[in-house]
Design an enzyme around this catalytic site. Sequence first.
Site, short mmCIF file in Angstrom:
data_model
loop_
_atom_site.label_atom_id
_atom_site.label_comp_id
_atom_site.label_asym_id
_atom_site.label_seq_id
_atom_site.Cartn_x
_atom_site.Cartn_y
_atom_site.Cartn_z
N LYS A 69 0.79 -1.23 0.00
CA LYS A 69 0.00 0.00 0.00
C LYS A 69 0.83 1.28 0.00
O LYS A 69 0.33 2.33 -0.42
CB LYS A 69 -0.97 -0.01 1.19
CG LYS A 69 -2.02 -1.12 1.08
CD LYS A 69 -3.03 -1.06 2.20
CE LYS A 69 -4.07 -2.15 2.02
NZ LYS A 69 -5.17 -2.03 2.98
N ASP A 105 -10.07 2.20 2.04
CA ASP A 105 -10.02 1.63 3.39
C ASP A 105 -10.51 2.66 4.41
O ASP A 105 -11.26 2.33 5.34
CB ASP A 105 -8.59 1.22 3.76
CG ASP A 105 -8.12 0.00 3.01
OD1 ASP A 105 -8.95 -0.86 2.69
OD2 ASP A 105 -6.90 -0.11 2.75
N GLY A 128 -0.11 -1.94 15.08
CA GLY A 128 0.42 -1.93 13.73
C GLY A 128 0.69 -0.52 13.25
O GLY A 128 0.12 0.45 13.78
N SER A 129 1.53 -0.39 12.21
CA SER A 129 1.87 0.95 11.71
C SER A 129 2.05 0.99 10.20
O SER A 129 2.69 1.89 9.68
CB SER A 129 3.15 1.46 12.39
OG SER A 129 4.25 0.59 12.13
N GLY A 130 1.49 0.02 9.49
CA GLY A 130 1.60 -0.01 8.04
C GLY A 130 0.55 0.82 7.34
O GLY A 130 -0.08 1.71 7.94
N GLY A 131 0.32 0.52 6.06
CA GLY A 131 -0.62 1.29 5.27
C GLY A 131 -2.04 1.26 5.81
O GLY A 131 -2.73 2.29 5.84
N MET A 132 -2.49 0.09 6.25
CA MET A 132 -3.85 -0.01 6.80
C MET A 132 -3.95 0.74 8.12
O MET A 132 -4.99 1.32 8.44
CB MET A 132 -4.23 -1.47 6.98
CG MET A 132 -5.69 -1.68 7.31
SD MET A 132 -6.75 -1.18 5.92
CE MET A 132 -8.35 -1.62 6.55
#
Length: 277
Positions: A69, A105, A128-132
């Site tokens: 992402k 999203d 978490g710390s990603g795109g989502m």
Amino acid sequence: MPILNKDMTLCISLSARPSNNGTRFHNHLYEQLGLNWIYKAFAPTDLAQAIAGVRGLGIRGCAVSMPYKEDVIALVDVMDPSAKAIDSVNTIVNDGGRLTAYNTDYTAIEQLLQRNAVPTDYSVLVLGSGGMAKATVAALRDAGFKDVTVVARNEDTGRGLAELYGFAWSPDLGSARSGTGTADMIINVTPVGMAGGPDADALSFPQEAIDAAKVVFDVVALPAETPLIKAARAAGKTVITGAEVATIQALEQFVLYTGIRPTDEQIKAAEEFTRAQ
């Protein structure tokens, strides 16, 4: 579904671990609406080549899932405000070779928080710390939540995401919220619990965090009943599932690709078909 032919419009998805959710949802709607379209999921071995294929082959739409992402940003031509605001992409629309990136999203999470009437004074832990995670934290901020902690081992991405939206960061659950590791709402935005992954059978949050929460939200869509969601249901908690996120974001993708918004009945039929797999 029509027989494959030269005039058929193709849409695809790119994910490290593809599921049939988007494939079934989109293709069912194509069939209901009599569209000469087809949707296929892929696990790319080279992201840049895959996006070049979208452009060069005239593929109309491309869904983007974990872990691409953010990496895909450098490969598109235009960032729609929905993606630019959070530097995360889950949808690409191809207009004659010009690739525009979107993020549906955010829309899905925003709608689900509203549907479930989650009070904005709830404390929240986002794992978490990603795109989502970016879409999730942005939706929480814009909905009016104040007491939010991003829990991520990677300090650069975790602290950066938290500070961008005025929230707290913690490297682990044990040091979050004065060491309690609990909150009114817990949200998993990691791959823990995802079918086919190394942690498919694992709980993303410990049982004590589940027991202390009022709302448990897992963005993992496959399976619909992740270990976290099963544990939350058993504990009598309000749950929001990744399958719900997947349906809403896929619907908004469908509209971006086709320019058609299906009826509520058509959406329900597609959702039921997707979940029957």
